[in-house]
Motif scaffolding. Structure first.
Motif, short mmCIF file in Angstrom:
data_model
loop_
_atom_site.label_atom_id
_atom_site.label_comp_id
_atom_site.label_asym_id
_atom_site.label_seq_id
_atom_site.Cartn_x
_atom_site.Cartn_y
_atom_site.Cartn_z
N VAL A 38 0.48 -1.66 -0.06
CA VAL A 38 0.09 -0.13 0.29
C VAL A 38 0.61 1.60 0.21
CG1 VAL A 38 -0.19 0.27 2.37
CG2 VAL A 38 -2.22 1.07 1.00
N LEU A 42 -2.22 4.84 6.52
CA LEU A 42 -3.63 4.13 7.12
C LEU A 42 -4.52 5.11 8.22
CD1 LEU A 42 -3.72 0.63 5.48
CD2 LEU A 42 -4.19 2.72 4.29
N LYS A 73 2.72 -0.31 -6.08
CA LYS A 73 1.67 0.17 -4.99
C LYS A 73 0.02 -0.28 -4.93
CE LYS A 73 2.38 4.91 -3.67
NZ LYS A 73 2.49 5.65 -4.15
N ASP A 75 -3.26 -1.57 -2.65
CA ASP A 75 -4.61 -2.02 -1.72
C ASP A 75 -4.74 -3.16 -1.63
OD1 ASP A 75 -6.03 -1.63 0.51
OD2 ASP A 75 -6.34 0.13 0.44
N ARG A 77 -6.77 -4.74 0.31
CA ARG A 77 -8.46 -4.36 0.00
C ARG A 77 -9.45 -3.92 -1.22
NH1 ARG A 77 -8.66 -0.48 4.61
NH2 ARG A 77 -7.16 0.42 3.80
N ARG A 78 -8.68 -3.80 -2.34
CA ARG A 78 -9.25 -3.27 -3.55
C ARG A 78 -8.86 -3.95 -5.16
NH1 ARG A 78 -10.30 2.27 -4.25
NH2 ARG A 78 -9.73 2.05 -6.73
N ASP A 81 -6.79 -2.87 -7.60
CA ASP A 81 -5.63 -2.98 -7.54
C ASP A 81 -5.09 -4.15 -7.59
OD1 ASP A 81 -6.19 -0.55 -6.77
OD2 ASP A 81 -5.37 -0.45 -4.65
N SER A 121 -11.50 -3.31 9.51
CA SER A 121 -9.95 -2.92 8.69
C SER A 121 -9.59 -4.36 8.85
CB SER A 121 -9.31 -1.36 9.95
OG SER A 121 -10.30 -0.42 8.86
N ILE A 125 -8.49 -6.79 5.80
CA ILE A 125 -6.52 -6.44 5.04
C ILE A 125 -6.34 -7.92 5.50
CG2 ILE A 125 -4.58 -5.57 5.67
CD1 ILE A 125 -5.67 -2.74 6.44
N GLY A 129 -8.67 -9.69 2.63
CA GLY A 129 -7.52 -9.20 1.44
C GLY A 129 -6.66 -9.91 1.16
#
Length: 267
Positions: A38, A42, A73, A75, A77-78, A81, A121, A125, A129
């Motif tokens: 990331v 955060l 780079k 995340d 969680r996305r 990405d 969170s 993650i 994730g």
């Protein structure tokens, strides 16, 4: 150990700590690295994460070892990405042989005092994730008919821990993913294992100490209680375990939990 030259590893949380140590250890064996991080702080937990500068320096260190590195780079969680990262690594290297699901956070809090945002969170993650990344990597490995996935859990994935219920829940969840994926993926010659370190000497300890208003030594001693007289293990100890699990020496090892705890779980 078999020759790993030319293999490709996707490592999350690669900029520093355990992810960086594993990336360098694999690069020394000739493995090309997708270093995913990331690379920014955060809102939760409020300590320093890996940085863009660390990601850049990791690329330089890996290339100095003669391996290639693709720093990205992103995340965990996305999904966009992760999808883009997989597309980039396939364009650059054409394969993914190793996935080290390492990205994670830790923070203290009594279960009944956690906010919903803090709970989400931690789980998003540490657990979701790992699933999001694997969901994109697994089809590549199935196509190859080979691969190794290592989920970086914790001793908290094998026992309860005071003021760490959300962290423990996320790490126990990784064990469930590990065992289920091992069953699902065995027909494709893909092995899946989890590792379970005690406290590791990484920048996360400094962040937790700052949040708790104490010292890194106190943070280590709070969760450790190790049988061996050490406050923590080193990132290089984690790397050594990963190197074994990706080697042909572990070719029949799957669905297992590997503990690196200096004897903590014997207490």
């Amino acid at each position: 150990m078999a020759d790993l030259t030319g293999k490709v590893a996707f490592i999350t949380g690669a900029a520093h700590g355990q992810g960086r140590a594993v990336a360098l250890a694999l690069a020394k064996e000739g493995v090309n690295i997708l270093a995913f991080d990331v690379a920014k702080d955060l809102p939760y937990p409020a300590y320093s994460f890996g940085s863009s500068d660390e990601l850049t320096s990791l690329q330089h260190d890996i290339e100095a070892l003669g391996a290639r590195c693709l720093p990205i780079k992103g995340d965990v969680r996305r999904d966009t990405d992760v999808r883009d990262a997989v597309e980039q690594v396939m364009a650059a290297f054409g394969r993914i042989d190793i996935l080290f699901n390492n990205a994670g956070i830790c923070a203290y809090g009594l279960a009944h005092e956690l906010t919903e945002e803090e709970w989400d969170s931690m789980l998003d993650i540490n657990l979701k994730g790992a699933w999001l990344v694997a969901r994109r990597v697994i089809p590549v490995m199935i196509q190859q008919q080979s691969g190794v996935i290592i989920n970086n859990s914790s001793i908290a994935g094998l026992r309860g821990m005071n003021r760490l219920s959300h962290y423990a829940a996320s790490k126990w969840g990784l064990v469930g993913l590990t065992k289920s994926w091992a069953i699902e993926l065995a027909p494709y010659h893909i092995r899946v294992n989890s590792i379970h370190p005690t406290g590791v000497n990484t920048p996360m300890n400094d962040g937790l100490a700052a949040l708790e208003g104490t010292t890194t030594q106190a943070i280590a001693e709070r969760s450790a209680g190790n049988l061996l007289p050490v406050p923590w293990v080193e990132p290089e100890d984690v790397s050594a375990m990963v190197l074994y699990l990706v080697s042909d020496g572990a070719r029949y090892v799957t669905g297992a939990q590997f503990v690196l705890d200096a004897g903590l779980l014997t207490r």
